[in-house]
Design an enzyme around this catalytic site. Sequence first.
Site, PDB file in Angstrom:
ATOM      1  N   GLU A 165      -2.769   5.397   6.767  1.00 16.02           N
ATOM      2  CA  GLU A 165      -3.572   4.028   6.607  1.00 16.02           C
ATOM      3  C   GLU A 165      -3.278   3.011   7.720  1.00 16.02           C
ATOM      4  O   GLU A 165      -4.206   2.134   8.009  1.00 16.02           O
ATOM      5  CB  GLU A 165      -3.202   3.558   5.177  1.00 16.02           C
ATOM      6  N   LYS A 217       0.945  -1.095  -0.049  1.00 20.24           N
ATOM      7  CA  LYS A 217       0.025   0.070   0.067  1.00 20.24           C
ATOM      8  C   LYS A 217       0.903   1.266  -0.002  1.00 20.24           C
ATOM      9  O   LYS A 217       1.976   1.111   0.319  1.00 20.24           O
ATOM     10  CB  LYS A 217      -0.883   0.007   1.304  1.00 20.24           C
ATOM     11  N   LYS A 266      -4.859  -6.262  -9.182  1.00 21.73           N
ATOM     12  CA  LYS A 266      -3.961  -6.033  -7.818  1.00 21.73           C
ATOM     13  C   LYS A 266      -3.969  -7.299  -7.155  1.00 21.73           C
ATOM     14  O   LYS A 266      -3.378  -7.656  -6.109  1.00 21.73           O
ATOM     15  CB  LYS A 266      -4.888  -5.146  -6.749  1.00 21.73           C
TER      16      LYS A 266
HETATM   17  C1  MLT Z   1      -2.905   2.935  -1.559  1.00 22.95           C
HETATM   18  O1  MLT Z   1      -2.790   1.865  -0.959  1.00 22.95           O
HETATM   19  O2  MLT Z   1      -2.037   3.861  -1.987  1.00 22.95           O
HETATM   20  C2  MLT Z   1      -4.171   3.264  -2.278  1.00 22.95           C
HETATM   21  O3  MLT Z   1      -5.250   3.084  -1.411  1.00 22.95           O
HETATM   22  C3  MLT Z   1      -4.698   2.226  -3.417  1.00 22.95           C
HETATM   23  C4  MLT Z   1      -5.822   2.443  -4.206  1.00 22.95           C
HETATM   24  O4  MLT Z   1      -5.612   3.224  -5.037  1.00 22.95           O
HETATM   25  O5  MLT Z   1      -6.802   1.962  -3.853  1.00 22.95           O
END
Ligand code: MLT
Length: 234
Positions: free
Chosen positions: A108, A99, A126
């Site tokens: 996150e 991520k 993915k």
């Molecule tokens: C990330 O982990 O940077 C994003 O959440 C991936 C996404 O674009 O869904």
Amino acid sequence: MGPLEIAKQIAAYKAVDEYVKDNSVIGVGSGSTIIYAVHRLVERVKEENLNIVCVPTSFQARQLILNNHLTLGDLETYPKLDCAIDGADEVDSEMNLIKGGGGCLLQEKIVASCADELVIIADYTKNSQQLGEQYKKGIPIEVIPMAYKAIQKRIKDNYGGNIQLRMALAKAGPVVTDNGNFILDWHFPQGLTNWNKINIEISMIPGVVETGLFIKMAKKVFFGMPDGSVKEQS
Ligand code: MLT
């Protein structure tokens, strides 16, 4: 809408329908797929009159929550979340994630670590057996700016591969995260598999704030597939 966007949408809708319950606190991830999850959250809040508090994982997520008139929360008020929903850049067969393609890995990971369940939504591109099979942009590593060169050298010396300082598109200079840090993108060599060990070792390097390796943190992954179905992995 193209097939990739449809895949993101169906994965997001299914995750929100299955995991968001009334009277709950939800972590809202960042990136391109979470936008669909927020759309579905808005629909459900309106249709079912749900009482949901949303904790953002980035500036983008905060704006999404505010612009869609959802209830904004934070970890200070809600240190324990029922569920976090987020995208991923890649998911392997053992539920390891890369991520941070969107640069929001630190918040996150913090929000995910406070949630009872981390649910990942992604399109079919993915879905990998091994990390690096599909995603070619490397593992993001958030670092303290003054240490970036030393960390770059250390990771290259220890594991090989290539490590680039992520540069901003619309500015002459590096990407600066929501936390004021830089991002290194590590294009690791093929054949690495012990991601848990590697993640711990890299996290221990002074100046590394967080890695984009999410090791077995996700409870469930929803992949939107090209045929319109949703594949589940847990
Ligand atoms: C990330 O982990 O940077 C994003 O959440 C991936 C996404 O674009 O869904």
